[in-house]
Every structure is written in structure tokens, then in C-alpha cells.
Enzyme design. Sequence first.
Site, mmCIF file in Angstrom:
data_model
loop_
_atom_site.group_PDB
_atom_site.id
_atom_site.type_symbol
_atom_site.label_atom_id
_atom_site.label_comp_id
_atom_site.label_asym_id
_atom_site.label_seq_id
_atom_site.Cartn_x
_atom_site.Cartn_y
_atom_site.Cartn_z
ATOM 1 N N GLU A 145 -0.096 4.715 -33.362
ATOM 2 C CA GLU A 145 0.086 3.273 -33.120
ATOM 3 C C GLU A 145 -0.403 2.507 -34.354
ATOM 4 O O GLU A 145 -1.582 2.544 -34.685
ATOM 5 C CB GLU A 145 -0.717 2.854 -31.877
ATOM 6 C CG GLU A 145 -0.652 1.367 -31.591
ATOM 7 C CD GLU A 145 -1.569 0.967 -30.412
ATOM 8 O OE1 GLU A 145 -1.823 1.812 -29.520
ATOM 9 O OE2 GLU A 145 -2.034 -0.185 -30.414
ATOM 10 N N ARG B 102 -2.713 -6.011 -37.549
ATOM 11 C CA ARG B 102 -3.964 -6.780 -37.673
ATOM 12 C C ARG B 102 -4.300 -7.103 -39.119
ATOM 13 O O ARG B 102 -5.406 -7.560 -39.405
ATOM 14 C CB ARG B 102 -5.127 -5.994 -37.061
ATOM 15 C CG ARG B 102 -4.955 -5.762 -35.578
ATOM 16 C CD ARG B 102 -6.149 -5.095 -34.948
ATOM 17 N NE ARG B 102 -5.786 -4.590 -33.645
ATOM 18 C CZ ARG B 102 -6.549 -3.803 -32.899
ATOM 19 N NH1 ARG B 102 -7.736 -3.429 -33.334
ATOM 20 N NH2 ARG B 102 -6.134 -3.391 -31.724
ATOM 21 N N LYS C 206 -1.266 -0.122 -20.639
ATOM 22 C CA LYS C 206 -2.501 0.031 -21.406
ATOM 23 C C LYS C 206 -3.632 -0.594 -20.585
ATOM 24 O O LYS C 206 -3.466 -1.696 -20.050
ATOM 25 C CB LYS C 206 -2.325 -0.713 -22.735
ATOM 26 C CG LYS C 206 -3.581 -0.875 -23.587
ATOM 27 C CD LYS C 206 -3.199 -1.575 -24.897
ATOM 28 C CE LYS C 206 -4.405 -2.132 -25.617
ATOM 29 N NZ LYS C 206 -4.583 -1.575 -26.957
HETATM 30 C C1 3PG Z 1 -6.910 -1.366 -29.105
HETATM 31 O O1 3PG Z 1 -6.233 -2.242 -29.615
HETATM 32 O O2 3PG Z 1 -6.407 -0.503 -28.393
HETATM 33 C C2 3PG Z 1 -8.381 -1.383 -29.271
HETATM 34 O O3 3PG Z 1 -8.748 -2.247 -30.298
HETATM 35 C C3 3PG Z 1 -8.942 -0.045 -29.480
HETATM 36 O O4 3PG Z 1 -10.298 -0.124 -29.259
HETATM 37 P P1 3PG Z 1 -11.321 0.783 -30.031
HETATM 38 O O5 3PG Z 1 -11.388 0.233 -31.429
HETATM 39 O O6 3PG Z 1 -12.619 0.632 -29.283
HETATM 40 O O7 3PG Z 1 -10.822 2.196 -30.030
#
Ligand code: 3PG
Length: 212
Positions: free
Chosen positions: A41, A45, A129
Site C-alpha cells: 500500500e 502522504r 479497514k
Molecule cells: C494506516 O494508514 O493504516 C496507519 O497509518 C498505519 O498505522 P501504523 O503506522 O501504526 O502502522
Amino acid sequence: MTDLNSRLANAPVVPLVQADDPKIAVATTRALAAGGLTVIEVVLRTPSSMDCLSAICDLDDDIIVGAGTVLSAEQASTVLDQGAKFIVSPGLDESIVQIAQENNIPVFPGINTPSEIMKARNLGLNMLKFFPATIAGGIPALKAFGSVFGDVKFMPTGGVSAGNLADFLALENIVACGGSWLTPAAAIAAGNYDAISRLAEEAVSIASSVAK
Ligand code: 3PG
């Protein structure tokens, strides 16, 4: 959906790739694939995240690339133009879901309440999700969702790590876990792609040790 489903059945872990340089995004993706994780994925960002997504989609490698942190219908259309094979969003937005459905592309909107699950389910979705997983109730919440939404599977992300991956994956209603623990910024900054491959291998090994 079948390709994605069978790939996730084999290795139910979706690493996040966050980069601002397509070369780094490609190197990170290849390190993850070398460790056995081939569903990736790419999160929107950074200013160059679309270029990163496009570079990874253009690879000839056997990798299924999705776009994450998709926040608008416009972004959803753009990531599909770049070649994304699935869409992930932190929340539930009907216009994003609609674009994915019109294009026959899997979409994982973020939910963390029963009302959001019902809304998503009534839009025809059965894989969601669960975000931010550990803050929004973690495993007890997923068990509670499972008791009323027996036909819905979840991809928890947000606070998932090698330490709790097995516990999440052991639940019946989990299709995969996602997260950034597989792509630590420090390893990427140091060009230590072997470390990323090792984290991917560790996740694959944890996943294969979980008997359902
Ligand atoms: C996402 O977008 O799925 C989250 O930011 C993932 O969270 P994590 O950085 O705690 O793995």
C-alpha cells in the site's frame, strides 16, 4: 478481487510504503517483496507520493500495488489512472467507494464503529479497514464486530506490529493486517533495505505460524 484475496490468504500482511522519492519507493517495495510481502500500500502522504505510486505500478515485478490514505474522489480517480489495484482510505467516503466500485477495484474504507460498518456493508462492501485498530478497541472490538457482522472481514491497521500481529491474525474475521512497522523510516534513511526484507520475512513467518 480474487488475485488480491489469494495473495492475502497466502501472506496476510500489507506493508505501508511512504516515500517522497520514486527510487526509494521502488527500493523499499522490492525489499518487501524479497521478504515475501507482495501486496503493497503506497500512502498518499508526501508531495511526490503519486509519482512513487506510479513508479511502483510501472514495475514488471509480481506485486499488487494499492493506494492508501486516499481522501477524495479525485485522488481515487488519479490513483486508478496511475495503476493502483486497490484503494484504502482512513475513513468511509461514499464518493471514493463509488469510484472504486465503478472501476471494479477493491476498496477498504476505514471504519471503527458499528454504524460505519453498517453503512459500508449497505454500500455492498464486506472487507473493511479497521482504523486506528489499537486505539479503537483492538482485538475485543473485532470480536464484538464478528458477533454481529458475520459476513464482514477486517484489515486492522494502526498500532499493529510484529508483537501483536499473531493475535490479530488469529481472529476469524481478519483478512490481513496493515501497517508501517515493516518500513521504518530510519532503515529507509540509512539505505538498509536488508532490514526491511528481514521485517517482511518475520511477518510472513508469524502469519504462517497462526493456525485458524
Ligand atoms: C494506516 O494508514 O493504516 C496507519 O497509518 C498505519 O498505522 P501504523 O503506522 O501504526 O502502522
